[in-house]
Design an enzyme around this catalytic site. Structure first.
Site, mmCIF file in Angstrom:
data_model
loop_
_atom_site.group_PDB
_atom_site.id
_atom_site.type_symbol
_atom_site.label_atom_id
_atom_site.label_comp_id
_atom_site.label_asym_id
_atom_site.label_seq_id
_atom_site.Cartn_x
_atom_site.Cartn_y
_atom_site.Cartn_z
ATOM 1 N N GLN A 1 0.814 -1.206 0.000
ATOM 2 C CA GLN A 1 0.000 0.000 0.000
ATOM 3 C C GLN A 1 0.851 1.261 0.000
ATOM 4 O OE1 GLN A 1 -1.450 0.857 4.374
ATOM 5 N NE2 GLN A 1 -1.598 -1.361 4.007
ATOM 6 N N HIS B 1 0.066 5.881 0.538
ATOM 7 C CA HIS B 1 -0.890 6.911 0.918
ATOM 8 C C HIS B 1 -0.610 8.175 0.111
ATOM 9 C CE1 HIS B 1 -1.525 4.087 4.116
ATOM 10 N NE2 HIS B 1 -0.314 4.286 4.579
ATOM 11 N N GLU C 1 3.513 8.590 8.037
ATOM 12 C CA GLU C 1 3.363 7.768 9.238
ATOM 13 C C GLU C 1 4.715 7.339 9.801
ATOM 14 O OE1 GLU C 1 2.488 3.387 7.295
ATOM 15 O OE2 GLU C 1 0.821 4.803 7.419
ATOM 16 N N HIS D 1 4.762 0.378 0.777
ATOM 17 C CA HIS D 1 5.194 -0.370 1.956
ATOM 18 C C HIS D 1 4.196 -1.475 2.278
ATOM 19 C CE1 HIS D 1 2.526 2.822 3.479
ATOM 20 N NE2 HIS D 1 2.249 2.034 4.500
ATOM 21 N N ARG E 1 -4.166 0.398 -2.348
ATOM 22 C CA ARG E 1 -3.583 -0.940 -2.243
ATOM 23 C C ARG E 1 -3.201 -1.467 -3.619
ATOM 24 N NH1 ARG E 1 -7.927 -0.576 1.186
ATOM 25 N NH2 ARG E 1 -7.403 -0.746 3.404
#
Length: 427
Positions: free
Chosen positions: A93, A95, A130, A263, A282
């Site tokens: 996935q 972001h 993140e 990642h 994804r």
């Protein structure tokens, strides 16, 4: 109120561990996978105020009641703290960045795609950098590694494969025929192109890493490929994993992934803090919705030089991860009694950091400024959180697995014997 206990129900994703989160929270296992504990005010799973009133209240409602006192700049929290319990590999996935998230969210709204729809890519208009800090040993595929490393492993697998060797060798050769970013883009497009060559390459990897075989690749990489093929046989994401760094983190070590970095976390228990978003694109290793064209549009195909991020010692007993984004930073505090500190007992000691320097040892007392709201979780022992300089002094005794919301204001003091993680707005 300035120190408020919060709680939430873990999210039951298929990749979760059946025991790790219940053990941390002091709950009986349900027998079902429990994957993520969300501690924040994101609408997808807002934390509840614990033991407040007979009528349940969420952190959203608390902030809306008095946004200047409990929110950030009169609005919701810009960060979300989680605990991950990874029993099986997560999806491959990435972001979006802020511009991509705003455009994607607006486009799906205009198209009438319901927010809760399974085929929805953008559930909000925010980016999602993140930071993950390991509580146990954690294995993670994190960002694109040098092309030469992927080529080496593909050729080593080709040399060990009874069948599919020519295909693996051919795709290794193609990786060095173009500039790295172009080569990665072409490889990912090819891997998800559903060609017979992809199936041949996957069969070659299966043969190369079969029981008793020892291809000339790293032990961690070999274990990762075997694990992925066990859970996702025939998935082209297994091939794409060879383009990514494979990081094994000891407790206290971390990775930081900005927006657009591909990642897939593989195993372990970790604390994670991110921008308050639930946007996930994804590209394999999952039964959930996959949108390859959108993933290709969003991804950064450049090399990520180093996915690991090192903590900095702020004060005795206190270390911080500061990735330089406005949304969040993360602190870890360790406290112990005077005798424990003197003799290195209890939860006070830590291993060396990756660069060989000592991480912050436990102190008898840690003081932390609270210029913006904090969300805290205790991961070991029991820590007394107090605010002695407040007009109405408060204290909260936080045991392992318990969480606390701390409004902005006077500094907090941490004592006792234990470990806590504290997320707040970025520096």
């Amino acid at each position: 109120m300035v120190l408020i206990f919060i709680e939430n129900t873990p999210r039951a994703y298929a990749w979760g561990s059946t025991e790790a989160l219940p053990e941390l929270l002091g709950h009986a296992p349900t027998g079902q996978p429990q994957a993520e504990l969300w501690l924040g005010d994101h609408p997808g799973s807002p934390a509840s105020i614990a033991k407040a009133t007979p009528v349940p209240h969420t952190l959203i409602e608390l902030i809306e009641q008095d946004p200047e006192r409990y929110g950030v700049d009169g609005g919701p929290l810009p960060f979300l703290l989680k605990v991950l319990a990874i029993g099986e590999p997560l999806s491959l996935q990435a972001h979006p960045d802020l511009v991509q998230a705003r455009a994607g969210f607006a486009a799906e709204n205009a198209a009438g795609v319901p927010l809760g729809a399974a085929n929805r890519n953008y559930r909000d208009d925010n980016h999602k950098p993140e930071l993950l800090v390991a509580l146990s040993e954690v294995t993670a595929l994190s960002g694109f590694r040098p092309i030469a490393a992927a080529v080496h492993d593909l050729r080593a697998l080709a040399a060990a494969a009874p069948q599919g060797a020519a295909t693996l060798a051919a795709i290794a050769d193609r990786l060095v025929e173009a500039a790295p970013e172009v080569a990665r883009l072409r490889f990912v497009e090819w891997a998800f192109g559903e060609s017979a060559e992809v199936s041949e390459a996957l069969l070659g990897i299966v043969d190369a890493i079969g029981e008793g075989s020892h291809p000339g690749i790293g032990t961690d990489r070999l274990e990762c490929l075997r694990d992925l093929l066990t859970h996702y046989p025939g998935d082209p994401g297994v091939l794409v994993s060879l383009l990514l760094h494979l990081v094994r983190l000891a407790p206290g070590e971390s990775v930081y992934l900005g927006a657009r970095q591909l990642h897939a976390y593989q195993s372990g228990i970790a604390v994670e803090v991110m921008a308050a978003s639930d946007n996930v694109l994804r590209a394999g290793l999952t039964q959930k919705h996959i949108d390859i064209p959108e993933m290709l549009r969003v991804l950064d195909f450049g090399e990520l030089p180093e996915p690991r991020m090192f903590a900095e010692e702020v004060a005795p007993g206190l270390c911080a991860w500061r990735p330089g984004v406005p949304d969040f930073q993360l602190f870890r505090a360790r406290v112990a009694s005077g005798s424990e500190v003197a003799h290195g007992a209890g939860v006070a000691r830590d291993a060396l950091s990756l660069d060989g320097s000592q991480l912050a040892d436990a102190a008898e007392e840690v003081t932390l400024e609270v210029d913006s709201p904090l969300v805290l979780i205790a991961t070991a022992g029991r820590v007394l959180v107090s605010r002695p300089d407040a007009e109405l002094a408060e204290m909260a005794n936080v045991a392992r697995g318990q969480s606390l919301y701390v409004s902005a204001g006077e500094p907090i003091r941490l004592t006792g014997s234990g470990e806590v993680f504290l997320a707040t707005v970025g520096a």
